[in-house]
Enzyme design. Sequence first.
Site, PDB file in Angstrom:
ATOM      1  N   LEU A 136     -45.771  31.448 -56.800  1.00  0.00           N
ATOM      2  CA  LEU A 136     -44.842  31.458 -55.673  1.00  0.00           C
ATOM      3  C   LEU A 136     -43.739  30.405 -55.768  1.00  0.00           C
ATOM      4  O   LEU A 136     -43.327  29.825 -54.774  1.00  0.00           O
ATOM      5  CB  LEU A 136     -45.592  31.273 -54.344  1.00  0.00           C
ATOM      6  CG  LEU A 136     -46.573  32.385 -53.962  1.00  0.00           C
ATOM      7  CD1 LEU A 136     -47.162  32.079 -52.586  1.00  0.00           C
ATOM      8  CD2 LEU A 136     -45.904  33.755 -53.947  1.00  0.00           C
ATOM      9  N   ILE A 165     -47.071  33.007 -61.529  1.00  0.00           N
ATOM     10  CA  ILE A 165     -45.896  32.187 -61.252  1.00  0.00           C
ATOM     11  C   ILE A 165     -46.269  31.114 -60.230  1.00  0.00           C
ATOM     12  O   ILE A 165     -45.844  29.968 -60.335  1.00  0.00           O
ATOM     13  CB  ILE A 165     -44.729  33.060 -60.689  1.00  0.00           C
ATOM     14  CG1 ILE A 165     -44.447  34.269 -61.598  1.00  0.00           C
ATOM     15  CG2 ILE A 165     -43.478  32.222 -60.456  1.00  0.00           C
ATOM     16  CD1 ILE A 165     -43.922  33.968 -62.966  1.00  0.00           C
ATOM     17  N   CYS A 183     -51.056  37.268 -52.513  1.00  0.00           N
ATOM     18  CA  CYS A 183     -50.741  36.658 -53.802  1.00  0.00           C
ATOM     19  C   CYS A 183     -52.013  36.091 -54.428  1.00  0.00           C
ATOM     20  O   CYS A 183     -52.668  35.242 -53.842  1.00  0.00           O
ATOM     21  CB  CYS A 183     -49.716  35.555 -53.685  1.00  0.00           C
ATOM     22  SG  CYS A 183     -49.315  34.879 -55.308  1.00  0.00           S
ATOM     23  N   LYS A 208     -48.044  43.243 -46.874  1.00  0.00           N
ATOM     24  CA  LYS A 208     -48.295  43.645 -48.258  1.00  0.00           C
ATOM     25  C   LYS A 208     -49.773  43.504 -48.583  1.00  0.00           C
ATOM     26  O   LYS A 208     -50.332  42.408 -48.552  1.00  0.00           O
ATOM     27  CB  LYS A 208     -47.472  42.784 -49.204  1.00  0.00           C
ATOM     28  CG  LYS A 208     -47.576  43.215 -50.656  1.00  0.00           C
ATOM     29  CD  LYS A 208     -46.421  42.667 -51.449  1.00  0.00           C
ATOM     30  CE  LYS A 208     -46.432  43.153 -52.879  1.00  0.00           C
ATOM     31  NZ  LYS A 208     -45.243  42.674 -53.600  1.00  0.00           N
ATOM     32  N   GLY A 225     -46.373  49.731 -60.966  1.00  0.00           N
ATOM     33  CA  GLY A 225     -46.181  50.404 -62.241  1.00  0.00           C
ATOM     34  C   GLY A 225     -45.108  51.469 -62.273  1.00  0.00           C
ATOM     35  O   GLY A 225     -45.012  52.223 -63.241  1.00  0.00           O
ATOM     36  N   ASN A 228     -46.586  38.446 -47.322  1.00  0.00           N
ATOM     37  CA  ASN A 228     -47.335  38.410 -48.572  1.00  0.00           C
ATOM     38  C   ASN A 228     -48.678  37.737 -48.327  1.00  0.00           C
ATOM     39  O   ASN A 228     -48.808  36.534 -48.459  1.00  0.00           O
ATOM     40  CB  ASN A 228     -46.517  37.669 -49.631  1.00  0.00           C
ATOM     41  CG  ASN A 228     -47.223  37.588 -50.956  1.00  0.00           C
ATOM     42  OD1 ASN A 228     -48.307  38.148 -51.135  1.00  0.00           O
ATOM     43  ND2 ASN A 228     -46.632  36.891 -51.891  1.00  0.00           N
ATOM     44  N   GLY A 258     -41.092  46.905 -59.708  1.00  0.00           N
ATOM     45  CA  GLY A 258     -41.226  45.491 -60.060  1.00  0.00           C
ATOM     46  C   GLY A 258     -41.018  45.224 -61.528  1.00  0.00           C
ATOM     47  O   GLY A 258     -39.886  45.120 -62.025  1.00  0.00           O
ATOM     48  N   THR A 259     -42.129  45.171 -62.237  1.00  0.00           N
ATOM     49  CA  THR A 259     -42.147  44.801 -63.652  1.00  0.00           C
ATOM     50  C   THR A 259     -41.154  45.583 -64.512  1.00  0.00           C
ATOM     51  O   THR A 259     -40.598  45.041 -65.469  1.00  0.00           O
ATOM     52  CB  THR A 259     -43.585  45.005 -64.176  1.00  0.00           C
ATOM     53  OG1 THR A 259     -44.458  44.244 -63.339  1.00  0.00           O
ATOM     54  CG2 THR A 259     -43.739  44.544 -65.597  1.00  0.00           C
TER      55      THR A 259
HETATM   56  C1  LIG Z   1     -43.459  38.023 -62.190  1.00  0.00           C
HETATM   57  C2  LIG Z   1     -43.903  38.601 -60.888  1.00  0.00           C
HETATM   58  C3  LIG Z   1     -43.718  37.881 -59.704  1.00  0.00           C
HETATM   59  C4  LIG Z   1     -44.134  38.397 -58.481  1.00  0.00           C
HETATM   60  N1  LIG Z   1     -43.916  37.681 -57.332  1.00  0.00           N
HETATM   61  C5  LIG Z   1     -44.259  38.214 -56.130  1.00  0.00           C
HETATM   62  C6  LIG Z   1     -43.965  37.527 -54.916  1.00  0.00           C
HETATM   63  O1  LIG Z   1     -43.370  36.456 -54.912  1.00  0.00           O
HETATM   64  N2  LIG Z   1     -44.360  38.099 -53.737  1.00  0.00           N
HETATM   65  C7  LIG Z   1     -45.003  39.310 -53.702  1.00  0.00           C
HETATM   66  O2  LIG Z   1     -45.328  39.783 -52.623  1.00  0.00           O
HETATM   67  N3  LIG Z   1     -45.269  39.984 -54.834  1.00  0.00           N
HETATM   68  C8  LIG Z   1     -44.913  39.472 -56.044  1.00  0.00           C
HETATM   69  N4  LIG Z   1     -45.174  40.190 -57.197  1.00  0.00           N
HETATM   70  C9  LIG Z   1     -45.834  41.511 -57.102  1.00  0.00           C
HETATM   71  C10 LIG Z   1     -44.817  42.653 -57.127  1.00  0.00           C
HETATM   72  O3  LIG Z   1     -43.919  42.579 -56.041  1.00  0.00           O
HETATM   73  C11 LIG Z   1     -45.505  44.028 -57.125  1.00  0.00           C
HETATM   74  O4  LIG Z   1     -46.254  44.157 -55.951  1.00  0.00           O
HETATM   75  C12 LIG Z   1     -46.439  44.224 -58.302  1.00  0.00           C
HETATM   76  O5  LIG Z   1     -45.922  43.599 -59.455  1.00  0.00           O
HETATM   77  C13 LIG Z   1     -46.713  45.695 -58.605  1.00  0.00           C
HETATM   78  O6  LIG Z   1     -45.533  46.407 -58.935  1.00  0.00           O
HETATM   79  P1  LIG Z   1     -45.007  46.635 -60.449  1.00  0.00           P
HETATM   80  O7  LIG Z   1     -46.166  47.140 -61.245  1.00  0.00           O
HETATM   81  O8  LIG Z   1     -43.882  47.588 -60.324  1.00  0.00           O
HETATM   82  O9  LIG Z   1     -44.557  45.288 -60.953  1.00  0.00           O
HETATM   83  C14 LIG Z   1     -44.765  39.675 -58.435  1.00  0.00           C
HETATM   84  C15 LIG Z   1     -44.944  40.392 -59.623  1.00  0.00           C
HETATM   85  C16 LIG Z   1     -44.513  39.890 -60.841  1.00  0.00           C
HETATM   86  C17 LIG Z   1     -44.715  40.697 -62.080  1.00  0.00           C
END
Ligand SMILES: Cc1cc2nc3c(=O)[nH]c(=O)nc-3n(C[C@H](O)[C@H](O)[C@H](O)COP(=O)(O)O)c2cc1C
Lengths: 313, 259
Positions: A73, A71, A130, A165, A244, A127, A265-266
Amino acid sequence: MSMLNIELPGLSLKNPIMPASGCFGFGREYSQFYDLSMLGAIMIKATTVEPRFGNPTPRVAETTAGMLNAIGLQNPGLEKVISEELPWLAQYDVPIIANVAGSLEEDYVTVAKRISQAPNVHALELNISCPNVKEGGMAFGTIPEVARVLTRRVKEVSAVPVYVKLSPNVTNIVEMAKAIEAGGADGITMINTLVGMRLDLKTGKPILANRTGGLSGPAIKPVALRMIYEVSQAVDLPVIGMGGISSAEDVIEFFYAGASAVAVGTANFVDPFVCPTIIEQLPALIAQLGFDHISECTGRSWKQHGQLAYHRA
Amino acid sequence: MIKKEVCKIISQKEIASDIYELTVEAEFVSEIKTPGQFVHIRVGNGWDLLLRRPISISSFDKTLNQFTMIYRKEGKGTSCLAEMVPGMELDILGPLGNGFPVEEAEIGDTALLVGGGIGVPPLYELSKQLRAKGVKVVHVLGFQTESAVFYEQEFGETGVTYVATVDGSYGTKGFVTDVIDSRDLSFDCIYSCGPTPMLRALEQRYAGKKMFLSLEERMGCGIGACFACVCKQADDPSGVSYKKVCSDGPVFRAGEVLI
Ligand SMILES: Cc1cc2nc3c(=O)[nH]c(=O)nc-3n(C[C@H](O)[C@H](O)[C@H](O)COP(=O)(O)O)c2cc1C
Ligand SMILES: Cc1cc2nc3c(=O)[nH]c(=O)nc-3n(C[C@H](O)[C@H](O)[C@H](O)COP(=O)(O)OP(=O)(O)OC[C@H]3O[C@@H](n4cnc5c(N)ncnc54)[C@H](O)[C@@H]3O)c2cc1C
Ligand code: FES
C-alpha cells in the site's frame, strides 16, 4: 447509440472498463499512451491517512500466467492525493473511484470523509482486502461482522456511494458480501488478489521480501468468475468484477458471471493499451454475440430466460 | 516519449557462453536520450510469461533505427528470447528510464567505467559517447569466468580495458575493486552498472567522488505506475521518501538512494 454505457450508483460510465486500483497509479504514467477520458472510470491507488513507504523489495514475482505483488500500500498519503493527484486527474472527463485503505476503522473513516468530497471522486472503493499489510487490513475483509460495521461507519461519512472490495481469501465469500450489504454498501468490487508464494530455486527462500504476496493476472480469472457468479446471485448489489481480465472476451465472461462493469489490473503492465483496446473491440463482439447492449450480458450464466437486464442505462 | 512497438529482429548471436547479442529495428530509437536507458520486452505472445523483461540498451544507431541489447540466458524469459531468429518480431516498450549523464564528465577528464557481468552492456554506448566527447575512458569489467567474458575488444577500441574474473581463469583474479587497487587507477568520475554488492563497494570506497550507479530491481510496469521497484532516498532512510528505479533511475548519483 452506445452499446457500452452503464449506470451504477454514483457512476455514469461511458463504458464499463476501468483500470484496477494499484495497477494504474494515479493515471499519470498511462496518460503518455492515450487520453484517459476514454476510460469508463479510474480506480486510483489505495490512499491511507499518512504517506506509506510499503514493503521492502523484491515486491513482485512472476508466476505462470500471473504475478505476485507485495507492494504494501505505498502511497503519498491523503493530503497529497487530494492536493496533487486528484486535481491533476480533473483535466480528464472521467469519474474517479478512490480506493480507501487503513489499519484502524478510524483511518478508513478519515480518508473516506475527506476524499469523498473531491469533485471528481464519484465513488469510494473500500479496500478491506489487501493481503500485504500486517496490521488490520485483512481482518476487515475476512470477518463478516467487522466488515459490516466498517461499511456502516464509512457510509455515514461518505459524500459518494461506497463500494466494498472483497477478498477472495475467505471460506465463504457470500457471507462477506451479505455482511457488507447489511452494512449499507452501494456496490461490490471483486476480487482482490489471492495470497500466494514463490521460492527461489537457488536459495530455497521466498522471492518476495514480504515472503507472501497477492496473486493476480489471468491465472486467477476462474476463481474470480466463480466468486462473482455466487455473490451476484446472493445480494442485490451491482458488482464491478476483476481478476485476470485481458481481453474483450474476458469482459463478456465476467458480465455473464454477474458483473455490471469490470476493472483491468495486471494486464496494463503487459500491454499499456489494454483498456482502450478492449473498449474498441467490445461493440463488435457484443453484436457478434447477438446483443444490443453490454448490460444484457450481466448474469446470463444464472438468470432465467426473459429476466430483465439489470442496470440497463 | 515511451513507445510500444513491434520490432523486427535484425540479428542475434551468442557472443560468450549463454550471452546473447540481439539487434532489433525500432522507430523509438529516435527517442533514446542517454546511454543506460532500458527497454521492457514481452517474451512470447501468450500470457504464460506474463511480465515484460527489462533489458538495457547497449548501443544504438539513430540513422539505421536499430539498437542492440546484450543479455544472459537466465530463466524462462531469456531462454525463450535466445530461441528467436532474425526476421521474427518482438513487442518492446521503450526507451525507459534515465541513463548515465555524459555531460557530467568534462573534456579531458578520465572516466572510470566499472561493469559487473550482465551490467557491462549499457556501459558500451556510454563509453563510445564519452570518448566522442573527448573524455578519456578506462574500463574495468568483471566476470565470473573466462567463458562469460564479452566485448573486451569492443571496449578496447574506446579506452584501456582491464578484465577480472572471479575464478581467475582470465585477466586479474578477483573483483573489479582488486583491479582498481592493483593497477592504482586514477580517475575523475565513475560510472558503474552491475551486481548490488559491487555498486555498494564502489560507493563506500570512493565516497566523495563523482559517481553514477545503475541499479537493478524486479519490475511490474516498468513505467512508474505500480510501485514495484522503489528504493529509499538516502537523505530519509527511515522515512517515506523514495525513488522508482524504472522511471527515476535506473541510473542514480551515488548517495542519492540507499543501495
Ligand atoms: C501491483 C499491484 C498493486 C495493487 N494495489 C492495490 C491497491 O492498492 N488497492 C486495491 O484495492 N487493490 C490493489 N491491487 C489488486 C487489483 O486492484 C486487482 O483487484 C487484482 O490485481 C486482480 O485483478 P487483475 O488480475 O486484473 O490484476 C493491486 C494489484 C497489483 C498487481
Ligand atoms: C533496468 C534493468 C536493466 C537490465 N539490463 C539487463 C541487460 O542488459 N542484460 C541482461 O542480461 N540482464 C539485464 N537485466 C536483468 C534482466 O532483467 C533479468 O535477467 C531477466 O529479467 C531475467 O528474466 P528470465 O525470464 O530469464 O528469468 P526468470 O527468473 O524466469 O524471471 C522471472 C521474473 O523475475 C524477473 N527477474 C529475474 N531476474 C531479474 C533481475 N536480475 N532483474 C530484474 N528482474 C529480474 C523477470 O523479469 C521476470 O519477471 C536488467 C534488469 C534491469 C532492472
Ligand atoms: S516497475 Fe512499476 S513502478 Fe517501477
